[in-house]
Design an enzyme around this catalytic site. Structure first.
Site, PDB file in Angstrom:
ATOM      1  N   ASP A  34       0.872  -1.185   0.000  1.00 54.79           N
ATOM      2  CA  ASP A  34       0.000   0.000   0.000  1.00 54.79           C
ATOM      3  C   ASP A  34       0.905   1.229   0.000  1.00 54.79           C
ATOM      4  OD1 ASP A  34      -2.438   1.529   0.358  1.00 54.79           O
ATOM      5  OD2 ASP A  34      -1.867   1.818   2.443  1.00 54.79           O
ATOM      6  N   SER A  35       0.258   2.403  -0.142  1.00 53.78           N
ATOM      7  CA  SER A  35       1.030   3.644  -0.097  1.00 53.78           C
ATOM      8  C   SER A  35       1.465   3.996   1.324  1.00 53.78           C
ATOM      9  CB  SER A  35       0.175   4.782  -0.654  1.00 53.78           C
ATOM     10  OG  SER A  35      -1.028   4.871   0.083  1.00 53.78           O
ATOM     11  N   CYS A  97      -4.187  -1.623  -1.922  1.00 59.76           N
ATOM     12  CA  CYS A  97      -4.376  -0.190  -2.123  1.00 59.76           C
ATOM     13  C   CYS A  97      -5.322  -0.035  -3.307  1.00 59.76           C
ATOM     14  CB  CYS A  97      -3.034   0.465  -2.432  1.00 59.76           C
ATOM     15  SG  CYS A  97      -3.179   2.191  -2.916  1.00 59.76           S
ATOM     16  N   GLU A 176      -3.256   8.823   8.393  1.00 57.08           N
ATOM     17  CA  GLU A 176      -1.798   8.714   8.553  1.00 57.08           C
ATOM     18  C   GLU A 176      -1.350   9.534   9.779  1.00 57.08           C
ATOM     19  OE1 GLU A 176       0.751   7.077   6.746  1.00 57.08           O
ATOM     20  OE2 GLU A 176      -0.700   6.024   5.495  1.00 57.08           O
ATOM     21  N   CYS A 208     -11.003   2.538  -0.028  1.00 58.40           N
ATOM     22  CA  CYS A 208      -9.607   2.902   0.242  1.00 58.40           C
ATOM     23  C   CYS A 208      -9.232   2.139   1.500  1.00 58.40           C
ATOM     24  CB  CYS A 208      -9.492   4.408   0.480  1.00 58.40           C
ATOM     25  SG  CYS A 208      -7.868   4.908   1.105  1.00 58.40           S
ATOM     26  N   HIS A 210      -7.249   2.697   3.752  1.00 57.23           N
ATOM     27  CA  HIS A 210      -7.067   3.504   4.970  1.00 57.23           C
ATOM     28  C   HIS A 210      -8.383   3.652   5.746  1.00 57.23           C
ATOM     29  CE1 HIS A 210      -3.203   4.713   3.266  1.00 57.23           C
ATOM     30  NE2 HIS A 210      -2.928   5.394   4.364  1.00 57.23           N
TER      31      HIS A 210
HETATM   32  N1  DGL Z   1      -4.810   2.952   0.922  1.00 55.09           N
HETATM   33  C1  DGL Z   1      -4.794   3.587  -0.371  1.00 55.09           C
HETATM   34  C2  DGL Z   1      -6.056   3.203  -1.122  1.00 55.09           C
HETATM   35  O1  DGL Z   1      -6.615   2.166  -0.818  1.00 55.09           O
HETATM   36  C3  DGL Z   1      -4.457   4.972  -0.153  1.00 55.09           C
HETATM   37  C4  DGL Z   1      -4.388   5.975  -0.921  1.00 55.09           C
HETATM   38  C5  DGL Z   1      -3.443   7.114  -0.934  1.00 55.09           C
HETATM   39  O2  DGL Z   1      -2.255   6.938  -0.745  1.00 55.09           O
HETATM   40  O3  DGL Z   1      -3.962   8.174  -1.252  1.00 55.09           O
HETATM   41  O4  DGL Z   1      -6.483   3.843  -2.043  1.00 55.09           O
END
Ligand code: DGL
Length: 289
Positions: A34-35, A97, A176, A208, A210
């Site tokens: 993931d990011s 992600c 975050e 998402c 997150h």
């Molecule tokens: N967890 C990512 C997603 O599911 C995050 C996105 C991001 O970095 O903006 O889209």
């Protein structure tokens, strides 16, 4: 209370492949990425559903958020992560992600010699199972929402579903930051979700990874009548099915090995991640490209 420590200079490592550890395919790790910390929501479900699987997690904490970046940039970052995880000799890859899944899933599949699963397929199917009225809301990053990937995936299963999408770009930085129950996050959610609530949906996809970290808050804003779907559980089930199909389930019932890689100082990653997973997150390596 457990205090995560800052990495010393010596723990900032150019990572090498741990070839000696894994001998058979089934013992090799599942690669999840993931990011940032969002993919840990998928990791938690994997740990519950597949308690003997080794897992390597990658969170690109230096470059999060991805959801407001261009498709080219996201594809470039995604390729770097995938190459890194493949070098760790993973047996399957999980794109945890939605943003990367929305715009770079094909890129991943093109370069990966191992099977690839992504959260959008899993989340779309879970939404189709959950809805009674066929009125489905999707919340996600601007990139995910603009890609229309969820609408396409849902319509493959349920052609008559009506989809209402809403981008929520501020949620990722709030998560975050660790503001999971904060008043600012609640007000932000109320603002973003007002038009979604007006559409009379019965199911809301947390598009998402997150967002499950603020699920209780989202639930209280949306109210009892709306089911919140996150793809983590569905993803763990898919991963279990895929591994069983290939005969790759780890049959060794010893304590699994979990490894975490980030691209910037892991203090927040570790604090929030440990709170969410309910276990210590260690080791967390800082990866330098
Ligand atoms: N967890 C990512 C997603 O599911 C995050 C996105 C991001 O970095 O903006 O889209």
């Amino acid at each position: 209370m457990h205090q995560p420590t800052l990495p010393s200079a010596s723990s900032v490592i150019p990572v090498t492949v741990p070839t000696a550890v894994s001998t058979t395919v089934s013992q090799r790790a599942i690669g999840v990425f993931d990011s940032g910390i969002g993919g840990l929501t998928v990791v938690r479900s994997l740990m519950e559903r597949l308690p003997f699987e080794n897992i390597v997690y990658f969170g690109d904490t230096a470059r999060v958020p991805y959801g407001v970046k261009s498709v080219e940039t996201i594809a470039h970052y995604t390729t770097q992560i995938v190459e890194f995880l493949l070098a760790q000799n993973v047996k399957i890859l999980i794109i945890a992600c939605n943003t990367m899944a929305a715009v770079a899933a094909q890129t991943v599949r093109d370069i990966s010699p191992v099977p690839v699963l992504d959260v959008i397929d899993a989340g779309a199917l879970a939404a189709c199972v959950a809805t009674r009225t066929g009125q489905i809301g999707i919340i996600g990053t601007p990139t995910t929402v603009n890609s229309n990937a969820y609408a396409r995936a849902i319509h493959m299963v349920n052609r008559s579903a009506r989809i209402f999408s809403q981008a929520c770009p501020l949620f990722v930085p709030l998560v975050e930051e660790g503001w999971l129950e904060n008043e600012v996050t609640r007000l932000t959610a109320e603002e973003y979700l007002r038009p979604v609530k007006a559409e009379n949906i019965d199911t809301l996809v947390l598009g998402c990874t997150h967002y499950p970290l603020i699920k209780p808050l989202l639930h209280s804003v949306m109210g009892e009548g709306v089911k919140l779907v996150d793809s983590a559980e569905a993803m763990a089930q898919r991963a279990a099915g895929l591994l069983a199909e290939h005969g790759w389930l780890n049959t060794q019932t010893c304590v699994p090995h979990y490894e975490y890689y980030v691209t910037d100082v892991p203090v927040k990653f570790q604090t929030i991640g440990e709170r969410f997973l309910g276990r210590s997150l260690s080791p967390v390596h800082v990866m330098k490209w």
